[in-house]
Design a protein around this motif. Structure first.
Motif, PDB file in Angstrom:
ATOM      1  N   HIS A 320       3.625  -6.937   9.946  1.00  9.18           N
ATOM      2  CA  HIS A 320       4.168  -8.418  10.178  1.00  9.18           C
ATOM      3  C   HIS A 320       5.096  -8.910   9.073  1.00  9.18           C
ATOM      4  O   HIS A 320       6.245  -9.281   9.258  1.00  9.18           O
ATOM      5  CB  HIS A 320       3.100  -9.330  10.277  1.00  9.18           C
ATOM      6  N   TRP A 321       4.791  -8.334   7.795  1.00  9.55           N
ATOM      7  CA  TRP A 321       5.738  -9.185   6.808  1.00  9.55           C
ATOM      8  C   TRP A 321       6.098  -8.006   5.957  1.00  9.55           C
ATOM      9  O   TRP A 321       5.552  -6.804   5.610  1.00  9.55           O
ATOM     10  CB  TRP A 321       4.683  -9.890   5.979  1.00  9.55           C
ATOM     11  N   ILE A 322       7.611  -8.086   5.519  1.00  7.55           N
ATOM     12  CA  ILE A 322       8.121  -6.936   4.476  1.00  7.55           C
ATOM     13  C   ILE A 322       8.917  -7.797   3.744  1.00  7.55           C
ATOM     14  O   ILE A 322       9.717  -8.780   4.067  1.00  7.55           O
ATOM     15  CB  ILE A 322       8.810  -5.862   5.187  1.00  7.55           C
ATOM     16  N   VAL A 332       6.987  -4.494  -0.315  1.00 11.29           N
ATOM     17  CA  VAL A 332       5.435  -4.743  -0.089  1.00 11.29           C
ATOM     18  C   VAL A 332       5.460  -5.255   1.505  1.00 11.29           C
ATOM     19  O   VAL A 332       6.330  -5.727   2.006  1.00 11.29           O
ATOM     20  CB  VAL A 332       4.920  -6.003  -0.857  1.00 11.29           C
ATOM     21  N   VAL A 333       4.303  -4.573   1.827  1.00  7.29           N
ATOM     22  CA  VAL A 333       4.026  -5.022   3.598  1.00  7.29           C
ATOM     23  C   VAL A 333       2.762  -5.510   3.697  1.00  7.29           C
ATOM     24  O   VAL A 333       1.799  -5.045   3.079  1.00  7.29           O
ATOM     25  CB  VAL A 333       4.336  -3.699   4.186  1.00  7.29           C
ATOM     26  N   THR A 334       2.612  -6.493   4.450  1.00  7.63           N
ATOM     27  CA  THR A 334       1.161  -6.973   4.935  1.00  7.63           C
ATOM     28  C   THR A 334       1.090  -6.890   6.395  1.00  7.63           C
ATOM     29  O   THR A 334       1.930  -6.884   7.063  1.00  7.63           O
ATOM     30  CB  THR A 334       0.943  -8.544   4.527  1.00  7.63           C
ATOM     31  N   ASP A 335      -0.069  -7.057   6.951  1.00  8.05           N
ATOM     32  CA  ASP A 335      -0.296  -6.995   8.252  1.00  8.05           C
ATOM     33  C   ASP A 335      -0.733  -8.377   8.900  1.00  8.05           C
ATOM     34  O   ASP A 335      -0.839  -9.279   8.123  1.00  8.05           O
ATOM     35  CB  ASP A 335      -1.101  -5.975   9.058  1.00  8.05           C
ATOM     36  N   ARG A 344      -0.005  -3.054   1.285  1.00  9.10           N
ATOM     37  CA  ARG A 344       0.536  -1.832   0.723  1.00  9.10           C
ATOM     38  C   ARG A 344       1.973  -1.954   0.108  1.00  9.10           C
ATOM     39  O   ARG A 344       2.778  -2.790   0.551  1.00  9.10           O
ATOM     40  CB  ARG A 344       0.585  -0.834   1.969  1.00  9.10           C
ATOM     41  N   ILE A 345       2.233  -1.026  -0.529  1.00  9.54           N
ATOM     42  CA  ILE A 345       3.761  -0.850  -1.294  1.00  9.54           C
ATOM     43  C   ILE A 345       4.316   0.619  -0.488  1.00  9.54           C
ATOM     44  O   ILE A 345       3.567   1.531  -0.585  1.00  9.54           O
ATOM     45  CB  ILE A 345       3.647  -0.837  -2.701  1.00  9.54           C
ATOM     46  N   ALA A 346       5.499   0.464  -0.344  1.00  9.32           N
ATOM     47  CA  ALA A 346       6.203   1.517   0.129  1.00  9.32           C
ATOM     48  C   ALA A 346       7.723   1.815  -0.518  1.00  9.32           C
ATOM     49  O   ALA A 346       7.841   0.657  -1.069  1.00  9.32           O
ATOM     50  CB  ALA A 346       6.388   1.453   1.507  1.00  9.32           C
ATOM     51  N   LYS A 360      -0.366   5.606  -4.142  1.00  7.91           N
ATOM     52  CA  LYS A 360      -1.335   4.985  -5.137  1.00  7.91           C
ATOM     53  C   LYS A 360      -1.856   3.591  -5.025  1.00  7.91           C
ATOM     54  O   LYS A 360      -2.705   3.060  -5.342  1.00  7.91           O
ATOM     55  CB  LYS A 360      -0.924   5.099  -6.757  1.00  7.91           C
ATOM     56  N   PHE A 361      -0.817   2.901  -4.082  1.00  3.83           N
ATOM     57  CA  PHE A 361      -1.063   1.535  -3.838  1.00  3.83           C
ATOM     58  C   PHE A 361      -1.496   1.285  -2.372  1.00  3.83           C
ATOM     59  O   PHE A 361      -0.613   1.309  -1.411  1.00  3.83           O
ATOM     60  CB  PHE A 361       0.279   0.887  -4.171  1.00  3.83           C
ATOM     61  N   LYS A 362      -2.979   1.228  -2.193  1.00  2.00           N
ATOM     62  CA  LYS A 362      -3.359   0.799  -0.951  1.00  2.00           C
ATOM     63  C   LYS A 362      -4.540  -0.173  -1.042  1.00  2.00           C
ATOM     64  O   LYS A 362      -5.618  -0.005  -1.536  1.00  2.00           O
ATOM     65  CB  LYS A 362      -3.741   2.023  -0.185  1.00  2.00           C
ATOM     66  N   LEU A 363      -4.275  -1.679  -0.999  1.00  5.37           N
ATOM     67  CA  LEU A 363      -5.109  -2.612  -1.663  1.00  5.37           C
ATOM     68  C   LEU A 363      -5.790  -3.060  -0.253  1.00  5.37           C
ATOM     69  O   LEU A 363      -5.090  -3.854   0.275  1.00  5.37           O
ATOM     70  CB  LEU A 363      -4.516  -3.509  -2.428  1.00  5.37           C
ATOM     71  N   SER A 364      -7.138  -2.951  -0.083  1.00  2.00           N
ATOM     72  CA  SER A 364      -7.703  -3.583   0.808  1.00  2.00           C
ATOM     73  C   SER A 364      -8.365  -4.906   0.433  1.00  2.00           C
ATOM     74  O   SER A 364      -8.841  -5.131  -0.824  1.00  2.00           O
ATOM     75  CB  SER A 364      -9.198  -2.881   1.195  1.00  2.00           C
TER      76      SER A 364
END
Length: 387
Positions: A320-322, A332-335, A344-346, A360-364
């Motif tokens: 949804h967001w970038i 940075v992306v969010t759903d 998450r970061i890409a 390395k960046f996957k934050l629940s």
């Protein structure tokens, strides 16, 4: 919403250093239940031993609804504006001490207006906001736009009402400034199951005068429905609009006689949920929620845009967001909250338009014990990099 004044990875800001922190605007509330609104401060300095860790949480409101849009990038001066759509409250966040942000106040009320949604910075440093609903004294309760100073005080506002629209229910949603022409362009889209006007509106920045209301051209498919977000293009004179149903429209003639042309539509039913994009040079990166992917679209020729790359997520992530880091190739992306809440970061390659995960960046944001005492699921939405 996405605006030209904060396009993310622009050449003019590539001399900046990579951001050290990330702010995520999140909360425990919903449309129907009250909860806590939070600014989550995360270490995103790759050289830091605390990389990916939550450093602090600012509790903004203990009786919040649904934290929604923030600005898409940190402003060069003044506070960061963030919005709780569920409670119709918008807040100012002081980030002078980036690890310890503070609540700097709330925006003033707009007479006859409710449900603020998106923000854009104006050339004078003030902030323009969209308001979804006007009062019941006008047929259809058309929305408004409003200008605020950096203390959240109301400077001026105008109604989106236009008798030339066949549907008076104009739900003013997203906006993009066109400073070179003293123009701002807004869309009309719902936050519920309503079917409001499918229009785009053009305004004068100095006095917020409504100059034109453009009906989105209809077609045999549904790609014209729900005009959603906008990006001012590199020419500084035209705008690309995407609908939620993944139609793309080029808006020109903003200084004289505005017109809108459909230039691309993605296949249905796979591609539904085109959301909050980011422009990076001649690319637009488009999150597509129900296709579970990010599409990179080449807009070098805006009359003939073309998709050149697709970055797929798993089926639990609804993009949804970038937004971009001005000092690096990171995004940075969010759903949109349909699955497990995740940030998450890409990395985005400005030459090829391709994306790849930062592994390395996957934050629940589920089942976490947060520094402010909150336990359990927190839903993220807006996110911005912080120097």
């Amino acid at each position: 919403a996405a605006v030209a004044s904060i396009v993310g990875l622009t050449a003019a800001r590539q001399n900046a250093k990579p951001a050290r922190y990330l702010y995520v605007w999140a909360g425990t509330g919903t449309h129907h239940e009250r909860g806590k609104n939070m600014i989550v401060v995360i270490d995103v300095d790759p050289k830091s031993p605390k990389y990916t860790q939550v450093l602090n949480v600012l509790t903004v409101d203990t009786a919040g609804g649904m934290p929604h849009h923030s600005e898409l990038a940190l402003p060069s001066s003044g506070p960061l504006f963030v919005n709780d759509y569920g409670m119709d409250r918008s807040y100012l966040i002081d980030f002078k001490d980036p690890v310890h942000p503070k609540l700097a106040g709330r925006t003033a009320a707009v007479p006859g207006g409710s449900m603020m949604h998106s923000f854009a910075r104006l050339p004078n440093g003030n902030t323009l906001a969209t308001i979804q609903f006007g009062d019941s004294g006008t047929k259809g309760k058309p929305g408004k736009i409003a200008e605020f100073d950096n203390k959240g005080q109301l400077v001026r506002y105008s109604s989106s009402a236009d008798s030339t629209s066949s549907n008076p229910a104009i739900r003013t949603y997203a906006l993009s400034t066109v400073p070179a022409l003293d123009r701002v362009v807004t869309t009309s889209s719902p936050m519920d199951s309503e079917r409001p006007a499918n229009v785009v509106q053009v305004w004068s920045i100095p006095d917020l005068k409504l100059l034109a209301t453009l009906q989105v051209p209809t077609a045999a498919d549904s790609a014209y429905m729900f005009p959603f977000e906008l990006e001012t293009l590199g020419d500084g004179r035209s705008v690309m609009m995407n609908t939620y149903y993944c139609g793309f429209y080029w808006i020109t003639g903003l200084d004289s006689k505005p017109k809108m042309e459909r230039v691309m539509a993605m296949d249905h039913p796979k591609n539904i949920g085109c959301s909050v994009p980011m422009r990076a040079g001649n690319f637009v990166v488009m999150p597509i929620a129900y296709a579970h992917r990010y599409a990179t679209i080449d807009i070098t020729d805006p009359a003939h845009p073309k998709e050149i790359s697709s970055f797929e997520t798993d089926s639990t992530f609804f993009p949804h967001w970038i937004s971009g880091d001005p000092g690096s190739d990171r995004v940075v992306v969010t759903d949109q909250g349909d699955g497990e809440p995740m940030v998450r970061i890409a990395h985005f390659d400005r030459m090829t338009g391709k994306m790849r995960w930062d592994d390395k960046f996957k934050l629940s944001f589920a089942n976490v014990s947060w520094p402010n005492g909150v336990k359990g699921k927190v839903t993220p939405h807006g996110a911005v990099f912080v120097p």
